[in-house]
Design a protein around this motif. Sequence first.
Motif, PDB file in Angstrom:
ATOM      1  N   PHE A 149      95.679  59.245  83.601  1.00  0.00           N
ATOM      2  CA  PHE A 149      95.024  60.431  83.071  1.00  0.00           C
ATOM      3  C   PHE A 149      95.965  61.218  82.171  1.00  0.00           C
ATOM      4  O   PHE A 149      97.022  61.658  82.606  1.00  0.00           O
ATOM      5  CB  PHE A 149      94.544  61.327  84.218  1.00  0.00           C
ATOM      6  N   SER A 150      95.550  61.409  80.919  1.00  0.00           N
ATOM      7  CA  SER A 150      96.384  62.181  79.996  1.00  0.00           C
ATOM      8  C   SER A 150      96.158  63.671  80.255  1.00  0.00           C
ATOM      9  O   SER A 150      95.164  64.068  80.861  1.00  0.00           O
ATOM     10  CB  SER A 150      95.997  61.860  78.559  1.00  0.00           C
ATOM     11  N   THR A 151      97.091  64.474  79.770  1.00  0.00           N
ATOM     12  CA  THR A 151      96.947  65.922  79.924  1.00  0.00           C
ATOM     13  C   THR A 151      95.688  66.397  79.207  1.00  0.00           C
ATOM     14  O   THR A 151      94.983  67.277  79.705  1.00  0.00           O
ATOM     15  CB  THR A 151      98.178  66.636  79.313  1.00  0.00           C
ATOM     16  N   THR A 152      95.411  65.818  78.040  1.00  0.00           N
ATOM     17  CA  THR A 152      94.201  66.220  77.305  1.00  0.00           C
ATOM     18  C   THR A 152      92.961  65.962  78.151  1.00  0.00           C
ATOM     19  O   THR A 152      92.060  66.789  78.233  1.00  0.00           O
ATOM     20  CB  THR A 152      94.079  65.401  75.993  1.00  0.00           C
ATOM     21  N   PHE A 153      92.934  64.799  78.789  1.00  0.00           N
ATOM     22  CA  PHE A 153      91.793  64.474  79.651  1.00  0.00           C
ATOM     23  C   PHE A 153      91.650  65.526  80.752  1.00  0.00           C
ATOM     24  O   PHE A 153      90.568  66.077  80.970  1.00  0.00           O
ATOM     25  CB  PHE A 153      91.963  63.077  80.243  1.00  0.00           C
ATOM     26  N   LEU A 154      92.762  65.813  81.421  1.00  0.00           N
ATOM     27  CA  LEU A 154      92.711  66.764  82.536  1.00  0.00           C
ATOM     28  C   LEU A 154      92.304  68.158  82.056  1.00  0.00           C
ATOM     29  O   LEU A 154      91.532  68.851  82.712  1.00  0.00           O
ATOM     30  CB  LEU A 154      94.063  66.813  83.256  1.00  0.00           C
ATOM     31  N   ASN A 155      92.781  68.533  80.849  1.00  0.00           N
ATOM     32  CA  ASN A 155      92.428  69.852  80.322  1.00  0.00           C
ATOM     33  C   ASN A 155      90.962  69.951  79.941  1.00  0.00           C
ATOM     34  O   ASN A 155      90.349  71.006  80.054  1.00  0.00           O
ATOM     35  CB  ASN A 155      93.271  70.177  79.078  1.00  0.00           C
ATOM     36  N   ASN A 156      90.410  68.831  79.446  1.00  0.00           N
ATOM     37  CA  ASN A 156      89.027  68.875  78.953  1.00  0.00           C
ATOM     38  C   ASN A 156      87.977  68.574  80.019  1.00  0.00           C
ATOM     39  O   ASN A 156      86.793  68.809  79.797  1.00  0.00           O
ATOM     40  CB  ASN A 156      88.848  67.905  77.778  1.00  0.00           C
ATOM     41  N   LEU A 157      88.432  68.058  81.159  1.00  0.00           N
ATOM     42  CA  LEU A 157      87.479  67.674  82.206  1.00  0.00           C
ATOM     43  C   LEU A 157      86.591  68.837  82.687  1.00  0.00           C
ATOM     44  O   LEU A 157      85.364  68.675  82.788  1.00  0.00           O
ATOM     45  CB  LEU A 157      88.243  67.033  83.373  1.00  0.00           C
ATOM     46  N   PRO A 158      87.158  70.043  82.954  1.00  0.00           N
ATOM     47  CA  PRO A 158      86.288  71.126  83.433  1.00  0.00           C
ATOM     48  C   PRO A 158      85.142  71.440  82.465  1.00  0.00           C
ATOM     49  O   PRO A 158      84.023  71.694  82.883  1.00  0.00           O
ATOM     50  CB  PRO A 158      87.242  72.318  83.548  1.00  0.00           C
ATOM     51  N   LYS A 159      85.436  71.379  81.174  1.00  0.00           N
ATOM     52  CA  LYS A 159      84.409  71.670  80.168  1.00  0.00           C
ATOM     53  C   LYS A 159      83.281  70.640  80.269  1.00  0.00           C
ATOM     54  O   LYS A 159      82.102  70.961  80.163  1.00  0.00           O
ATOM     55  CB  LYS A 159      85.065  71.602  78.782  1.00  0.00           C
ATOM     56  N   PHE A 160      83.665  69.389  80.491  1.00  0.00           N
ATOM     57  CA  PHE A 160      82.665  68.329  80.610  1.00  0.00           C
ATOM     58  C   PHE A 160      81.788  68.558  81.853  1.00  0.00           C
ATOM     59  O   PHE A 160      80.563  68.427  81.796  1.00  0.00           O
ATOM     60  CB  PHE A 160      83.345  66.956  80.666  1.00  0.00           C
ATOM     61  N   ILE A 161      82.416  68.949  82.950  1.00  0.00           N
ATOM     62  CA  ILE A 161      81.647  69.183  84.181  1.00  0.00           C
ATOM     63  C   ILE A 161      80.671  70.346  83.962  1.00  0.00           C
ATOM     64  O   ILE A 161      79.519  70.287  84.371  1.00  0.00           O
ATOM     65  CB  ILE A 161      82.592  69.443  85.380  1.00  0.00           C
ATOM     66  N   GLU A 162      81.143  71.377  83.256  1.00  0.00           N
ATOM     67  CA  GLU A 162      80.253  72.506  82.930  1.00  0.00           C
ATOM     68  C   GLU A 162      79.013  72.022  82.198  1.00  0.00           C
ATOM     69  O   GLU A 162      77.897  72.448  82.467  1.00  0.00           O
ATOM     70  CB  GLU A 162      80.987  73.535  82.049  1.00  0.00           C
ATOM     71  N   LYS A 163      79.236  71.103  81.256  1.00  0.00           N
ATOM     72  CA  LYS A 163      78.102  70.577  80.472  1.00  0.00           C
ATOM     73  C   LYS A 163      77.129  69.829  81.377  1.00  0.00           C
ATOM     74  O   LYS A 163      75.921  69.925  81.248  1.00  0.00           O
ATOM     75  CB  LYS A 163      78.617  69.615  79.389  1.00  0.00           C
ATOM     76  N   MET A 164      77.677  69.059  82.305  1.00  0.00           N
ATOM     77  CA  MET A 164      76.829  68.252  83.193  1.00  0.00           C
ATOM     78  C   MET A 164      75.984  69.137  84.113  1.00  0.00           C
ATOM     79  O   MET A 164      74.905  68.769  84.536  1.00  0.00           O
ATOM     80  CB  MET A 164      77.678  67.291  84.039  1.00  0.00           C
ATOM     81  N   LYS A 165      76.509  70.341  84.416  1.00  0.00           N
ATOM     82  CA  LYS A 165      75.767  71.245  85.298  1.00  0.00           C
ATOM     83  C   LYS A 165      74.464  71.706  84.655  1.00  0.00           C
ATOM     84  O   LYS A 165      73.545  72.139  85.342  1.00  0.00           O
ATOM     85  CB  LYS A 165      76.631  72.470  85.633  1.00  0.00           C
ATOM     86  N   ILE A 166      74.429  71.626  83.339  1.00  0.00           N
ATOM     87  CA  ILE A 166      73.203  72.034  82.651  1.00  0.00           C
ATOM     88  C   ILE A 166      72.145  70.927  82.759  1.00  0.00           C
ATOM     89  O   ILE A 166      70.958  71.174  82.769  1.00  0.00           O
ATOM     90  CB  ILE A 166      73.520  72.359  81.174  1.00  0.00           C
ATOM     91  N   GLU A 167      72.622  69.692  82.838  1.00  0.00           N
ATOM     92  CA  GLU A 167      71.687  68.555  82.828  1.00  0.00           C
ATOM     93  C   GLU A 167      71.249  68.115  84.220  1.00  0.00           C
ATOM     94  O   GLU A 167      70.243  67.429  84.365  1.00  0.00           O
ATOM     95  CB  GLU A 167      72.347  67.362  82.140  1.00  0.00           C
ATOM     96  N   TYR A 168      72.067  68.443  85.222  1.00  0.00           N
ATOM     97  CA  TYR A 168      71.771  67.951  86.576  1.00  0.00           C
ATOM     98  C   TYR A 168      71.669  69.108  87.560  1.00  0.00           C
ATOM     99  O   TYR A 168      72.314  70.137  87.387  1.00  0.00           O
ATOM    100  CB  TYR A 168      72.886  67.000  87.036  1.00  0.00           C
TER     101      TYR A 168
END
Length: 363
Positions: A220-239
């Motif tokens: 896991f790169s630092t960029t991945f770890l930094n961007n993961l919360p934003k992705f989860i936020e997006k998924m909360k809208i769809e699920y």
Amino acid sequence: MIKKLSFSYKKDGRLNGCRLNLSKDILNFLSITEENNNIIFEYKNDEIILKYGKTLVEQEQKTENGKILLLIKNYKVKFDKVGKYKSPKLVIPLPIINSLGLTEEKKDVVITLLDDAVSIKPNVEGKVDRKGKVYTIKVNKGGVGKTFLTVQLSVGLSLIGKKVLILTSDSQNNVLDYTAPQEHKPIFDSGLKAFVKGEDGDIVRIRENVDFIPLEDSKFSTTFLNNLPKFIEKMKIEYDFVLIDSIPTMKLDTIFVECSDKVIIPCFCDRVTVEGVINVVEEAGIDKVFSIIVNKYRNTTNQNKYLNDLKNVLGETTILLPEPIKELSQIETLLEKGKSVWETNSKGLQEVQDSLIEVIKGM
Ligand SMILES: Nc1ncnc2c1ncn2[C@@H]1O[C@H](COP(=O)(O)OP(=O)(O)OP(=O)(O)O)[C@@H](O)[C@H]1O
Ligand SMILES: [Mg+2]
């Protein structure tokens, strides 16, 4: 996310203007402030794209009858004063509103955060914001039933009409083993890492309304770890629910827990595991623990001792301790076939379903 446009009208009823109120999230995402409010407005293919900054090349293309095909223009986000507060808004040109087919009756737009831009499209599919809840299923010990419980809770939730996404920090992706027979195990090319990068990954539909995003590997790169919360936020809208089958994998696991509303801890009734459970409760904070589920339970003197210890400790908290799930050969057989406990008529599994229903009801 879904937003409504605001239309204003002239005295004679003709449309005067159209604006989109911009939330703090969007402003922060685009790094827009009252002082730095330049925005590049792009329109093409029925989509508006907003980016921070200024373009040197403004463009406009129209059809013969005046319909706008392409527009690239410098705009500013306006900060209107509404009482004590500033209300940031984007004024959208009326010809674009017309080209998008937006009207007072159809004024919902879907806003999507892209890599460094925001997309605005008419909500033609009638999408809804779901405000999903995130649960991590976690214990710092292997083989306790994290993956088993993640799958059973997910399928159970889907059966009461919820839309569920499963994520994992385990690149073994055992979710796929427990939801399909070996010979039909879905294959995938990419998953969570690709999605977090903003690329298209594979979403495996494991049941109706249960999707799974596999994890490619454990680097896991630092960029991945930094961007993961934003992705989860997006998924909360769809699920409605995001369930995370989580193994202790350094930083990733921590981020998953931080992004979760609640944690569910599977547990064996033995000394080592009960100690491990207490560690997770301390790590995650007692308020974050929703339930401790005793799994692979056997009715022995020793297990009953630890079960009673747990009951005593948890009795003083709001943590849910459902009836223990027994160690059953039928469960092994089901998992081998890739079936869930909801997909069998076996009498012996009724109790397991009852324990899970206790949990699902509270989720
Ligand atoms: N109640 C049960 N009765 C019988 N077998 C079970 C039960 N729960 C889980 N198992 C079996 O135990 C094994 C471990 O379960 P599972 O893979 O869900 O654990 P895990 O915590 O995800 O493990 P890991 O740490 O390896 O990811 C599996 O083979 C599963 O079939
Ligand atoms: Mg597992």
